[in-house]
Design an enzyme around this catalytic site. Structure first.
Site, PDB file in Angstrom:
ATOM      1  N   ASP A   1      -4.745   1.392  32.481  1.00 54.16           N
ATOM      2  CA  ASP A   1      -5.120   2.187  33.779  1.00 54.16           C
ATOM      3  C   ASP A   1      -4.013   3.202  33.854  1.00 54.16           C
ATOM      4  O   ASP A   1      -2.912   3.391  33.419  1.00 54.16           O
ATOM      5  CB  ASP A   1      -5.453   1.458  34.981  1.00 54.16           C
ATOM      6  CG  ASP A   1      -6.682   2.162  35.773  1.00 54.16           C
ATOM      7  OD1 ASP A   1      -6.713   3.329  35.557  1.00 54.16           O
ATOM      8  OD2 ASP A   1      -7.067   1.163  36.690  1.00 54.16           O
TER       9      ASP A   1
ATOM     10  N   TRP B   1      -9.416   8.051  33.286  1.00 54.12           N
ATOM     11  CA  TRP B   1     -10.413   8.889  34.316  1.00 54.12           C
ATOM     12  C   TRP B   1     -10.864  10.073  34.009  1.00 54.12           C
ATOM     13  O   TRP B   1     -11.893  10.802  34.670  1.00 54.12           O
ATOM     14  CB  TRP B   1      -9.796   8.894  35.781  1.00 54.12           C
ATOM     15  CG  TRP B   1      -8.982   7.702  36.120  1.00 54.12           C
ATOM     16  CD1 TRP B   1      -9.252   6.169  35.834  1.00 54.12           C
ATOM     17  CD2 TRP B   1      -7.962   7.621  37.106  1.00 54.12           C
ATOM     18  NE1 TRP B   1      -8.617   5.523  36.596  1.00 54.12           N
ATOM     19  CE2 TRP B   1      -7.577   6.355  37.156  1.00 54.12           C
ATOM     20  CE3 TRP B   1      -6.923   8.640  37.801  1.00 54.12           C
ATOM     21  CZ2 TRP B   1      -6.331   5.712  38.078  1.00 54.12           C
ATOM     22  CZ3 TRP B   1      -5.992   8.159  38.525  1.00 54.12           C
ATOM     23  CH2 TRP B   1      -5.630   6.728  38.623  1.00 54.12           C
TER      24      TRP B   1
ATOM     25  N   ASP C   1     -14.505   6.786  38.261  1.00 55.83           N
ATOM     26  CA  ASP C   1     -15.101   5.504  38.432  1.00 55.83           C
ATOM     27  C   ASP C   1     -16.698   5.631  38.856  1.00 55.83           C
ATOM     28  O   ASP C   1     -16.871   6.339  39.760  1.00 55.83           O
ATOM     29  CB  ASP C   1     -14.595   4.633  39.646  1.00 55.83           C
ATOM     30  CG  ASP C   1     -12.956   4.181  39.227  1.00 55.83           C
ATOM     31  OD1 ASP C   1     -12.513   4.727  38.162  1.00 55.83           O
ATOM     32  OD2 ASP C   1     -12.313   3.098  39.796  1.00 55.83           O
TER      33      ASP C   1
HETATM   34  C1  GLA Z   1      -9.449   2.119  38.369  1.00 56.33           C
HETATM   35  C2  GLA Z   1     -10.122   1.901  37.290  1.00 56.33           C
HETATM   36  C3  GLA Z   1     -11.378   1.094  37.726  1.00 56.33           C
HETATM   37  C4  GLA Z   1     -10.812  -0.344  37.988  1.00 56.33           C
HETATM   38  C5  GLA Z   1      -9.858  -0.219  39.010  1.00 56.33           C
HETATM   39  C6  GLA Z   1      -8.701  -1.708  39.405  1.00 56.33           C
HETATM   40  O1  GLA Z   1      -9.928   2.710  39.555  1.00 56.33           O
HETATM   41  O2  GLA Z   1     -10.737   3.203  37.062  1.00 56.33           O
HETATM   42  O3  GLA Z   1     -12.263   0.838  36.596  1.00 56.33           O
HETATM   43  O4  GLA Z   1      -9.951  -0.799  36.929  1.00 56.33           O
HETATM   44  O5  GLA Z   1      -8.759   0.951  38.870  1.00 56.33           O
HETATM   45  O6  GLA Z   1      -7.971  -1.318  40.295  1.00 56.33           O
END
Ligand code: GLA
Length: 590
Positions: free
Chosen positions: A193, A229, A247
């Site tokens: 991440d 992202w 997300d």
């Molecule tokens: C980010 C990721 C999500 C998830 C959260 C966990 O937002 O994009 O898919 O893994 O972190 O905190």
């Protein structure tokens, strides 16, 4: 909820009007029949003998499938939740349907150290620098054994920054130790991440690259899921999958008050729209990740069906995110629909694309690993049942004529129909089909590809334009095609990343074109690539507007499918309008 309606209406459409039908369809006319002069003899179907291709080698020859804890359990997830999910993946039939990875998301690591907190948060790493786990994950190695014992694989999650998005231990400055720890535990998949990290693009690229190298150095096969992202070109060849968007949320469509309308950010439709722009980059061992599935987390099974269909047609990884312990039978059936899963897992590995919209209906198509076969999904984003929509075989990159149609949600053969089909789709639902017909007729003599039917066209912004530059938005919005001051009456106007595939059927000997950034382009940069059956025949290197035009002249002897690929050259897709001027194939007479 009423099931989708499908009627098979014979539509007479000749090969000669195929291109016209396509152009008209892009302009919003969904009834090619109204322009057909009448039936002609199409001859026997044309099929290629190089399909099906064998499954690629590598860690992810098809999009990874599995389950992830985040959508349903969030930061509170425990090892027992993971074991229970693994058990149900087996008992529910999900494992047999292809779900393989059981992925722990954020929440397994010790809270990020903070000596200033009151009371202070203690060390997140042991004396050897290895990450400590949260009390709910007493023994990840034992958990891995458990999951492996079921014939499944274990995934874990970390972050390139100092802490994860949920404020747990992050991997910054501990990349090698963490990779080795995961390997020692028996982990098979890492989602990496992007929280609490340096936003400098070069640092980001280096940190993601360092983890790839560290995973490789462990000697264990670990699938690498880049979760930055948005799409990053440096992720190609680094991860087996990469997120293209922010997300996902369990909301099918936005509403009219949102600036992005029904395709609002985070929604299923919004994510599908954004992910579609990167279709040209997907393929075996490198998949656009449209994020985890929200199937089973809507009020409505129809939305889950439509969501599952979109992810399958886009060859997105299928990582379920519902709480399996409360999964309804309807959700189980949706997640284990092996006919829809087969579209996602198709070994040819081409990401399906949006081929037309008519009102609230979007028609998506994906070439499959069998000659003359395409998957189709028609999704209704509106609140009303659709009026009927007619989709012609030519719009799917097939030839007009007879094709066999199968409904992948009804599990029913719908028989043979000619030239097109007509479907009615209820609100927020889908019709998903497999169409087995004929490949389009191959070029004969000298043929301008600007006017010739393609079998697949993916484009970064807006559709690929015939005989005009790309306007980066709606069909037909581009300027006349022009490279370095030279106008071209014929050609293809694209916006990187773009992939246009033509069927030559081993009948052609040369491909020639003049390529460059279009005069309508801004300061972008791209690379042109010409591929024959996956083999690179010619590459331009990085091209900017100031570089003017380049000539392409390559042999395409023996090539079944010619791919005209334009990638962006590492500076993002903005203003990457590129043109193929006078793309011509010289072919045999027959
Ligand atoms: C980010 C990721 C999500 C998830 C959260 C966990 O937002 O994009 O898919 O893994 O972190 O905190």
């Amino acid at each position: 909820m009423r099931p989708p309606m499908l009627s098979l209406r014979p539509v007479h459409l000749s090969v000669l009007v195929g291109v016209a039908a396509l152009a008209l369809a892009c302009g919003g006319n969904d009834d090619p029949a109204s322009h057909a002069p009448g039936p002609v003899d199409l001859g026997p179907p044309e099929l290629d003998d190089d399909l099906p291709r064998p499954l690629a080698e590598g860690r992810a020859p098809t999009p990874p499938m599995g389950w992830n804890s985040w959508n349903s359990f969030g930061i509170e997830v425990t090892a027992d939740d993971i074991k229970a999910a693994a058990d149900i993946i087996v008992s529910s039939g999900m494992k047999d349907a292809g779900y393989e990875y059981v992925n722990i998301d954020d929440g397994w690591g010790a809270p990020h150290e903070n000596p200033d907190a009151k009371p202070p948060i203690p060390a997140e790493r042991d004396e050897d620098g290895r990450p400590r786990t949260d009390a709910d994950f007493p023994d990840v190695a034992e958990l891995a054994d458990y999951v492996h014992g079921l014939g499944l694989k274990l995934g874990i999650y970390s972050d390139r920054g100092t802490e994860t998005c949920g404020h747990r231990v992050g991997s910054q400055d501990y990349t090698e130790i963490d990779a080795q720890t995961y390997a020692d535990w028996g982990v098979d998949y890492l989602k990496y991440d992007n929280c609490a990290a340096d936003e400098n693009e070069e640092v980001k690229r280096m940190q993601y690259g360092a983890m790839r190298e560290a995973l490789d150095a462990t000697g264990r096969d670990i699938v690498y899921s880049i979760c930055a992202w948005d799409f990053n070109e440096w992720g190609l060849g680094m991860g087996q999958l990469w997120r293209t968007t922010s997300d996902i949320i369990p909301t099918f469509a936005g509403d009219a008050s949102d600036p992005m309308g029904l395709e609002a950010e985070h929604t299923i439709l919004g994510i599908a729209k954004q992910n579609n722009a990167f279709a040209a980059y997907a393929g075996p061992n490198g998949w656009n990740d449209a994020d985890m599935l929200e199937v089973g987390r809507f009020g409505d099974d129809a939305e889950s069906r439509a969501h599952m269909s979109l992810w399958a047609i886009m060859a997105s990884p299928l990582i379920a995110g519902n709480d399996l312990s409360i999964m309804s039978e309807a959700t189980r059936e949706i997640l284990t629909n092996t006919e829809v899963i087969a579209v996602d897992q198709d070994a040819l590995g081409i990401q399906g694309v949006l081929v037309k919209t008519v009102g609230d209906l979007a028609v998506w198509a994906k070439p499959l690993n069998e000659s003359g076969v395409r998957a189709v999904a028609i999704v209704n984003k509106g609140l009303e049942p659709s009026p009927s929509v007619t989709v012609s075989w030519t719009e799917l990159g097939l030839r007009a004529g007879n094709a066999e149609v199968r409904d992948l949600w009804q599990h029913a053969d719908l028989g043979t129909t000619k030239d097109a089909f007509t479907a009615t789709v209820p609100s927020h639902d889908v019709v998903m089909l497999r169409v087995a017909g004929s490949e389009p007729t191959h070029p004969k003599g000298n043929v301008h590809l600007g006017d010739f039917p393609w079998i697949y066209a993916a484009n970064g912004l807006g559709p690929v334009e015939r005989n005009r530059a790309n306007g980066a938005s709606a069909a037909g919005d581009g300027m006349p095609l022009s490279i370095a001051g030279q106008p071209f009456a014929q050609g293809l106007g694209v916006s990187a990343p773009s992939s246009v595939i033509f069927r030559l059927a081993r009948n052609c000997s040369r491909f020639t074109a003049t390529v460059g950034m279009d005069d309508a382009a801004g300061q972008g940069s791209v690379e042109f690539h010409v591929l024959g059956d996956g083999e690179v025949l010619w590459e331009s290197g990085i091209v900017k507007k100031a570089d003017g035009a380049q000539s392409v002249d390559v042999s395409v002897e023996g090539v079944v499918r010619l791919k005209l690929l334009v990638t962006n050259a590492g500076d993002g897709p903005a203003l990457d309008r590129a043109s193929w001027g006078d793309p011509i194939v010289e072919c045999g007479p027959g």
